[in-house]
Design a protein around this motif. Structure first.
Motif, PDB file in Angstrom:
ATOM      1  N   THR A 110       1.978   1.953  -3.553  1.00  0.00           N
ATOM      2  CA  THR A 110       0.890   2.543  -4.344  1.00  0.00           C
ATOM      3  C   THR A 110       0.675   4.003  -3.973  1.00  0.00           C
ATOM      4  O   THR A 110       0.505   4.860  -4.846  1.00  0.00           O
ATOM      5  CB  THR A 110      -0.406   1.753  -4.123  1.00  0.00           C
ATOM      6  OG1 THR A 110      -0.193   0.382  -4.454  1.00  0.00           O
ATOM      7  CG2 THR A 110      -1.525   2.305  -4.993  1.00  0.00           C
ATOM      8  N   ALA A 111       0.678   4.297  -2.679  1.00  0.00           N
ATOM      9  CA  ALA A 111       0.445   5.676  -2.234  1.00  0.00           C
ATOM     10  C   ALA A 111       1.575   6.599  -2.674  1.00  0.00           C
ATOM     11  O   ALA A 111       1.328   7.719  -3.132  1.00  0.00           O
ATOM     12  CB  ALA A 111       0.291   5.712  -0.718  1.00  0.00           C
ATOM     13  N   GLY A 113      -0.108   2.006  -8.362  1.00  0.00           N
ATOM     14  CA  GLY A 113       0.329   3.386  -8.171  1.00  0.00           C
ATOM     15  C   GLY A 113       0.431   4.150  -9.474  1.00  0.00           C
ATOM     16  O   GLY A 113       0.058   5.328  -9.548  1.00  0.00           O
ATOM     17  N   SER A 135      -4.810  -2.338  -4.328  1.00  0.00           N
ATOM     18  CA  SER A 135      -3.465  -2.918  -4.300  1.00  0.00           C
ATOM     19  C   SER A 135      -3.325  -3.948  -3.185  1.00  0.00           C
ATOM     20  O   SER A 135      -2.805  -5.051  -3.397  1.00  0.00           O
ATOM     21  CB  SER A 135      -2.428  -1.809  -4.124  1.00  0.00           C
ATOM     22  OG  SER A 135      -1.152  -2.332  -3.851  1.00  0.00           O
ATOM     23  N   SER A 191       0.827  -1.210   0.000  1.00  0.00           N
ATOM     24  CA  SER A 191       0.000   0.000   0.000  1.00  0.00           C
ATOM     25  C   SER A 191       0.859   1.257   0.000  1.00  0.00           C
ATOM     26  O   SER A 191       0.499   2.270  -0.614  1.00  0.00           O
ATOM     27  CB  SER A 191      -0.921  -0.003   1.219  1.00  0.00           C
ATOM     28  OG  SER A 191      -0.164  -0.042   2.426  1.00  0.00           O
ATOM     29  N   GLY A 248       1.758  -3.473  -6.257  1.00  0.00           N
ATOM     30  CA  GLY A 248       1.766  -2.172  -5.589  1.00  0.00           C
ATOM     31  C   GLY A 248       2.192  -1.050  -6.514  1.00  0.00           C
ATOM     32  O   GLY A 248       1.564   0.019  -6.556  1.00  0.00           O
ATOM     33  N   THR A 274      -5.187   2.287  -3.746  1.00  0.00           N
ATOM     34  CA  THR A 274      -4.386   1.795  -2.628  1.00  0.00           C
ATOM     35  C   THR A 274      -5.071   0.602  -1.974  1.00  0.00           C
ATOM     36  O   THR A 274      -4.422  -0.415  -1.666  1.00  0.00           O
ATOM     37  CB  THR A 274      -4.166   2.911  -1.594  1.00  0.00           C
ATOM     38  OG1 THR A 274      -3.472   4.004  -2.209  1.00  0.00           O
ATOM     39  CG2 THR A 274      -3.330   2.406  -0.428  1.00  0.00           C
ATOM     40  N   SER A 275      -6.373   0.692  -1.776  1.00  0.00           N
ATOM     41  CA  SER A 275      -7.117  -0.449  -1.228  1.00  0.00           C
ATOM     42  C   SER A 275      -7.095  -1.626  -2.185  1.00  0.00           C
ATOM     43  O   SER A 275      -6.919  -2.782  -1.775  1.00  0.00           O
ATOM     44  CB  SER A 275      -8.567  -0.039  -0.936  1.00  0.00           C
ATOM     45  OG  SER A 275      -8.616   1.021  -0.011  1.00  0.00           O
TER      46      SER A 275
END
Length: 373
Positions: free
Chosen positions: A229-230, A332, A349, A226, A328, A346-347
């Motif tokens: 991704t963020a 992103g 991922s 996560s 991930g 993000t969720s």
């Protein structure tokens, strides 16, 4: 003159109950309807025949009153409205929350089949896209083998610290508690048969082969996947990724490869730490609950558990790391220009990574069973 003046005066609104109907009279305007109140529990309808002027607020009051009288059964009849008043009531009703909303269309078998087909098609497209992205990552990793100087060592060390070193406490605690739980639950069952000593085999096989590396990968997917991704999604929102491409830089080489490499290097180490911690937790609970001393636990562990039990779990680690890192970073790079897409992806991922890790673990289990390991 006096008659004209009387025509422009406002007739105060009034409300009463007559023969089971709520009777409204006067001018239902925004200035007066707020003060109207009456006991309408026994009413069966609303009569506005005596209403003079009525604005939008008055129409809303009439419709709300009819709805409150009707309760769960819907609105009661509104009688006595002139053509103009009825037109205003219909217009306000159509724009009220829940007013004149068409009922949901019933889905036919064809609609259901179409929805399933669209879902399958979307899933297939996602598989193709992720496979293509995996190919880009593998090509970038192969390029590093040919040109090692392209490796961003500082970035690699930084991500190894973030995904590896900082994850040691939570992985250690998780594995220790899993060992404790396995020993406690196993002792309850094995004590019935006088086979308490076999709890060592149970703990060792479960932790070394499956739970140690699997739960570690799940924790890393939720923690680091996560974060990948963020971080990349935030750069995508700020158009930093587009700026890299404009400068001729490859985002996969710069952003993705160091993160994936960091996971591939650190996840086996975290798996080893989880295995040791799980065995320690199991040994401690076995000593407390069953009286199996640490020396007996160690001797039985060495005598009955071979190196392959440990290797089976560690072999999975690089593959789990590749899945978590690729998913991930892929999610992103899909982030759009708003925060909503960042949170949603993000969720996604985390969910997709954990799902694929479990699928991969199941496939490994089947493979090792077939080859007799």
């Amino acid at each position: 003159m006096t008659q004209g003046g009387n025509d422009t005066q406002t007739d105060p609104p009034r409300i009463a109950v007559d023969e089971g109907r709520v009777v409204l009279s006067g001018d239902l305007l925004i200035d007066g309807v707020a003060a109207l109140s009456c006991d309408v529990d026994t009413a069966q309808g609303v009569d506005i025949k005596q209403v003079g002027r009525m604005d939008t607020a008055g129409a809303w009051f009439v419709l709300d009153l009819a709805g409150r009288i009707g309760g769960q059964g819907g609105t009661v009849p509104i009688t006595g409205a002139s053509d103009v008043q009825q037109l205003l009531l219909d217009t306000v009703s159509a724009n009220m929350p829940g007013g004149d909303v068409p009922q949901a269309k019933r889905q036919s078998i064809a609609d259901v089949i179409e929805g399933v087909g669209q879902s399958v098609h979307g899933s297939w497209r996602l598989v193709i896209e992720v496979t293509g992205f995996l190919g880009q990552v593998m090509a970038a990793l192969a390029t590093l083998v040919i040109h090692p100087r392209r490796l961003r060592l500082t970035s690699l060390v930084h991500h190894m610290q973030e995904v590896g070193l900082k994850a040691v406490p939570i992985v250690t605690l998780m594995a220790f508690l899993i060992g404790v739980v396995l020993a406690f639950q196993g002792s309850v069952q094995l004590r019935q048969f006088g086979a308490e000593v076999f709890v060592v085999d149970l703990i060792a096989i479960a932790v070394l082969r499956e739970l140690g590396i699997l739960l570690t990968a799940i924790i890393i997917a939720g923690r680091s996947g996560s974060a990948f991704t963020a971080a990349i999604g935030s750069m995508k929102m700020r158009e930093e990724v587009d700026a890299m491409r404009t400068l001729g830089l490859d985002p996969v080489q710069i952003l993705v490869v160091p993160r994936v490499l960091a996971l591939i290097i650190t996840l086996p180490i975290l798996g080893l730490i989880a295995d040791v911690s799980g065995l320690v937790g199991g040994a401690m609970m076995s000593w407390i609950e069953l009286g199996v001393s640490p020396s007996v636990f160690q001797s039985r562990l060495v005598a009955n558990i071979n190196l392959w039990q440990f290797s089976v779990g560690i072999i999975k680690a690089p593959f789990f790391a590749l899945i978590i890192g690729v998913i991930g970073c892929y999610e992103g790079l899909k982030v759009g220009g708003n925060a909503e897409s960042l949170g949603r992806l993000t969720s996604t991922s985390v969910v997709v990574s954990i799902f694929l890790v479990i699928v991969a673990d199941a496939m490994f289990s089947i493979f090792f069973a077939l080859v007799g390991v």
